[in-house]
Design an enzyme around this catalytic site. Structure first.
Site, PDB file in Angstrom:
ATOM      1  N   ARG A   3    -116.136  40.213   1.540  1.00  0.00           N
ATOM      2  CA  ARG A   3    -116.828  39.207   0.724  1.00  0.00           C
ATOM      3  C   ARG A   3    -117.831  38.373   1.512  1.00  0.00           C
ATOM      4  O   ARG A   3    -118.554  37.563   0.941  1.00  0.00           O
ATOM      5  CB  ARG A   3    -115.793  38.283   0.091  1.00  0.00           C
ATOM      6  CG  ARG A   3    -114.974  37.472   1.101  1.00  0.00           C
ATOM      7  CD  ARG A   3    -113.834  36.774   0.394  1.00  0.00           C
ATOM      8  NE  ARG A   3    -112.901  36.147   1.325  1.00  0.00           N
ATOM      9  CZ  ARG A   3    -111.723  35.648   0.960  1.00  0.00           C
ATOM     10  NH1 ARG A   3    -111.346  35.728  -0.299  1.00  0.00           N
ATOM     11  NH2 ARG A   3    -110.930  35.098   1.848  1.00  0.00           N
TER      12      ARG A   3
ATOM     13  N   SER B  19    -118.156  34.701   7.760  1.00  0.00           N
ATOM     14  CA  SER B  19    -118.521  33.446   7.121  1.00  0.00           C
ATOM     15  C   SER B  19    -117.240  32.900   6.492  1.00  0.00           C
ATOM     16  O   SER B  19    -116.371  33.668   6.113  1.00  0.00           O
ATOM     17  CB  SER B  19    -119.610  33.633   6.077  1.00  0.00           C
ATOM     18  OG  SER B  19    -119.097  34.248   4.935  1.00  0.00           O
TER      19      SER B  19
ATOM     20  N   GLU C  90    -118.652  32.043  12.760  1.00  0.00           N
ATOM     21  CA  GLU C  90    -118.492  31.761  11.322  1.00  0.00           C
ATOM     22  C   GLU C  90    -119.775  31.067  10.869  1.00  0.00           C
ATOM     23  O   GLU C  90    -120.059  29.952  11.283  1.00  0.00           O
ATOM     24  CB  GLU C  90    -117.295  30.837  11.076  1.00  0.00           C
ATOM     25  CG  GLU C  90    -115.946  31.416  11.491  1.00  0.00           C
ATOM     26  CD  GLU C  90    -115.334  32.350  10.455  1.00  0.00           C
ATOM     27  OE1 GLU C  90    -115.950  32.571   9.389  1.00  0.00           O
ATOM     28  OE2 GLU C  90    -114.243  32.867  10.728  1.00  0.00           O
TER      29      GLU C  90
ATOM     30  N   ARG D  81    -106.822  41.769  11.284  1.00  0.00           N
ATOM     31  CA  ARG D  81    -105.430  41.512  11.687  1.00  0.00           C
ATOM     32  C   ARG D  81    -104.816  42.802  12.216  1.00  0.00           C
ATOM     33  O   ARG D  81    -103.652  42.822  12.581  1.00  0.00           O
ATOM     34  CB  ARG D  81    -104.590  41.044  10.478  1.00  0.00           C
ATOM     35  CG  ARG D  81    -105.042  39.743   9.836  1.00  0.00           C
ATOM     36  CD  ARG D  81    -104.792  38.552  10.740  1.00  0.00           C
ATOM     37  NE  ARG D  81    -105.198  37.291  10.145  1.00  0.00           N
ATOM     38  CZ  ARG D  81    -106.454  36.829  10.153  1.00  0.00           C
ATOM     39  NH1 ARG D  81    -107.418  37.536  10.726  1.00  0.00           N
ATOM     40  NH2 ARG D  81    -106.730  35.647   9.621  1.00  0.00           N
TER      41      ARG D  81
ATOM     42  N   HIS E  11    -114.976  41.654   6.949  1.00  0.00           N
ATOM     43  CA  HIS E  11    -114.446  41.065   5.709  1.00  0.00           C
ATOM     44  C   HIS E  11    -115.462  41.275   4.594  1.00  0.00           C
ATOM     45  O   HIS E  11    -116.609  40.827   4.689  1.00  0.00           O
ATOM     46  CB  HIS E  11    -114.158  39.575   5.909  1.00  0.00           C
ATOM     47  CG  HIS E  11    -112.965  39.343   6.776  1.00  0.00           C
ATOM     48  ND1 HIS E  11    -112.863  38.305   7.653  1.00  0.00           N
ATOM     49  CD2 HIS E  11    -111.804  40.067   6.883  1.00  0.00           C
ATOM     50  CE1 HIS E  11    -111.685  38.382   8.257  1.00  0.00           C
ATOM     51  NE2 HIS E  11    -111.029  39.436   7.815  1.00  0.00           N
TER      52      HIS E  11
HETATM   53  O1  0X9 Z   1    -109.463  34.717   9.847  1.00  0.00           O
HETATM   54  C1  0X9 Z   1    -110.328  35.488  10.261  1.00  0.00           C
HETATM   55  O2  0X9 Z   1    -110.124  36.688  10.426  1.00  0.00           O
HETATM   56  C2  0X9 Z   1    -111.725  34.968  10.572  1.00  0.00           C
HETATM   57  N1  0X9 Z   1    -112.059  33.889   9.701  1.00  0.00           N
HETATM   58  S1  0X9 Z   1    -112.537  34.217   8.176  1.00  0.00           S
HETATM   59  O3  0X9 Z   1    -112.600  32.976   7.433  1.00  0.00           O
HETATM   60  N2  0X9 Z   1    -113.986  34.826   8.225  1.00  0.00           N
HETATM   61  O4  0X9 Z   1    -111.656  35.181   7.617  1.00  0.00           O
HETATM   62  C3  0X9 Z   1    -111.839  34.633  12.035  1.00  0.00           C
HETATM   63  C4  0X9 Z   1    -111.128  33.386  12.425  1.00  0.00           C
HETATM   64  C5  0X9 Z   1    -111.607  32.900  13.734  1.00  0.00           C
HETATM   65  N3  0X9 Z   1    -110.650  32.722  14.714  1.00  0.00           N
HETATM   66  C6  0X9 Z   1    -109.547  31.930  14.646  1.00  0.00           C
HETATM   67  N4  0X9 Z   1    -109.287  31.221  13.625  1.00  0.00           N
HETATM   68  N5  0X9 Z   1    -108.732  31.944  15.640  1.00  0.00           N
HETATM   69 ZN    ZN Z   2    -114.194  36.815   8.049  1.00  0.00          ZN
END
Ligand code: 0X9
Ligand code: ZN
Length: 506
Positions: free
Chosen positions: A193, A332, A407, A279, A191
């Protein structure tokens, strides 16, 4: 005349502010199930350019921070009021805040030139990168290249793949590779940012390269495992966030920079760049917590591994299958140590107990340094559900023992999580390393004790190895293939003559 000049100046200042605009961050509290569902729907459909979610909505009475572009703040406020949301403006002027927090950080090309010169200094190569700063991808890449050139005994440059804009995704491979050694992979910056994550991975590299002589623990890793660190998985996105470091639209970019794709959202046809690479992995692709709209910041892309970055990375990780014991990806923020699986609550891999044990130990170790509190658990249990992420894919497909998303700082409730105070950068990296060493120690110690076990077993086998019957030599002479064709009988009766000592049960 003077008045006119002042007036002109005021207008100029005002319009330059308008240009960058008063981006605001709203902290919204969905207090009913209906509001939560509405927020989730907005998260999945909203155009990032208007409303950029800094966190996914996850539970009733859990706050959600949303960055809203200047031209939409009034409309957004009206929307929240109309639907009876509890909310506050957490950041009134994000542009101003970025100037205060990151305005004087070295992200300029002048600094790049300075560091590139230093990396090529003819007096000698300086492997030490000053920490607590952010560097361009070109500086980071040159640094990695120079480390590999100058320290071939400890580090090798690896190229994972090429981005959509043609950048090489580079990393370093530490430790002497032998086929029996276990492998650990650490990455950051999927990611764009999440600069603190990129800084942390760079800090790890700096520490290994410059601290190994004084630190026996690092030497131990270099001797006993193979460690890959890829500090920026999404360099196109990262470079984009640096194009205008105080402009929230650029600085808060999350996705890759793949070309525009379009989708009709029921009202209009919207076209946007970029895919959320976390994703785009082939784990329950597009099922939950991901969006099919290209303008969403969680756009999953047209199909699993449609993006060159995620595809190349999955191929790279697959090439390590069998030996890859741990995979850690740095993000993060929220101070969480997350394990699989992310798509549904209470859904685990069979070795969950071990996964949990090591996560708990890592979080404890991390906290011992500065008292930073981390929580651990699966995504849907402690934050939110989503699918298509790298760690879940790696856990399921490659059967990795320890597959973690971390995170980093600050905590979930902080008001400007992606813009970490400069003086927190090094402590964040240090404490994360303390947590990561728990995983590295597990892998190293397990490998060492399996080697001790192996050599003990082989000693016992040699000791016990003998022929049970006297005719072994004669049988072998008359039927040269007998050891192979009647293997189990021959292990029992003629192990020594047949050279089958390694198969004896001890
Ligand atoms: O959403 C994401 O891809 C990650 N969080 S972020 O805020 N850095 O974008 C990972 C999320 C961690 N896993 C779950 N929420 N299941
Ligand atoms: Zn992230």
């Amino acid at each position: 005349m003077i008045l006119r000049v002042i007036l002109a100046l005021l207008i100029a200042v005002h319009s330059s502010c308008q240009e960058h605009g008063a981006f605001k961050v709203f902290r919204v509290l969905p207090t009913t199930n209906q509001q939560l569902l509405q927020m989730i729907r907005l998260f999945e459909t909203a155009d990032t350019d208007r409303a950029d979610f800094w966190h996914a909505p996850s539970v009733v009475n859990g706050t959600v921070d949303i960055m809203v572009a200047p031209e939409h703040t009034d409309q957004f406020r009206q929307y929240l009021e109309k639907h009876g949301y509890t909310f506050q403006v957490a950041i009134d002027d994000l542009h101003k805040l970025l100037i205060e927090k990151e305005g004087n950080l070295s992200t300029h090309s002048n600094d790049d030139a300075f560091f590139l010169k230093r990396l090529h200094d003819d007096v000698g190569f300086h492997s030490r990168l000053r920490m607590g700063e952010y560097y361009s991808y070109s500086v980071l890449s040159t640094w990695l290249e120079r480390i590999a050139e100058n320290m071939p005994d400890i580090a090798k440059l690896i190229k994972v793949g090429t981005t959509i804009e043609g950048r090489d995704i580079l990393g370093l491979k530490f430790g002497k590779d032998t086929p029996d050694k276990k492998i650990v992979v650490i990455d950051a910056g999927i990611h764009a940012r999440e600069w603190a994550a990129i800084h942390t991975a760079s800090y790890f590299i700096n520490l290994i390269v410059n601290g190994r002589e004084e630190d026996p623990q690092i030497q131990n890793y270099l001797d006993n495992i193979v460690l890959y660190i890829i500090p920026v998985l999404n360099p196109d996105g990262y470079e984009y966030t640096r194009t205008d470091k105080t402009n929230p639209r650029a600085r808060m970019w999350r996705k890759s920079r793949s070309p525009k794709a379009c989708a009709f959202d029921g009202v209009r046809n919207s076209c946007c760049m970029g895919v959320d690479l976390n994703r785009n992995f082939d784990f329950r692709f597009s099922e939950i917590g991901a969006s099919r709209y290209p303008c969403s910041e969680i756009y999953h892309g047209p199909s699993a591994f449609s993006e060159p970055e995620s595809k190349a990375y999955s191929q790279f990780l697959t090439s390590l299958k069998g030996r890859l014991e741990a995979y850690i990806t740095l993000h993060s923020y929220s101070q969480l140590w997350i394990y699989s699986y992310s798509h549904r609550k209470f859904t685990y891999a069979p070795d969950i107990e071990e996964t949990r044990r090591v996560a708990a130990k890592a979080v404890q170790e991390l906290g011992r340094m500065y008292g930073t509190k981390y929580r651990h658990g699966t995504g849907p249990e402690i934050i939110y559900a989503f699918s298509g992420g790298s760690t879940d894919w790696a856990k399921e497909t490659l059967k990795i023992k320890y597959s973690y998303t971390i995170e980093l700082r600050p905590g979930y409730e902080e008001w400007n999580g992606f813009v970490l105070d400069k003086n927190q950068l090094i402590p964040t990296a240090k404490e994360t390393w303390a947590g990561v060493t728990v995983v590295l120690d597990e892998v190293t110690n397990q490998w060492k004790s399996s080697r001790v076990r192996e050599s003990e077993l082989s000693r016992l086998r040699q000791e016990k190895c003998s022929d049970r019957l006297p005719g072994c030599a004669y049988w072998l002479q008359s039927s040269p293939n007998i050891c192979r064709f009647s293997q189990s009988t021959m292990v029992r009766d003629c192990a020594k003559t047949c050279n089958l000592c390694h198969m004896i049960a001890v």
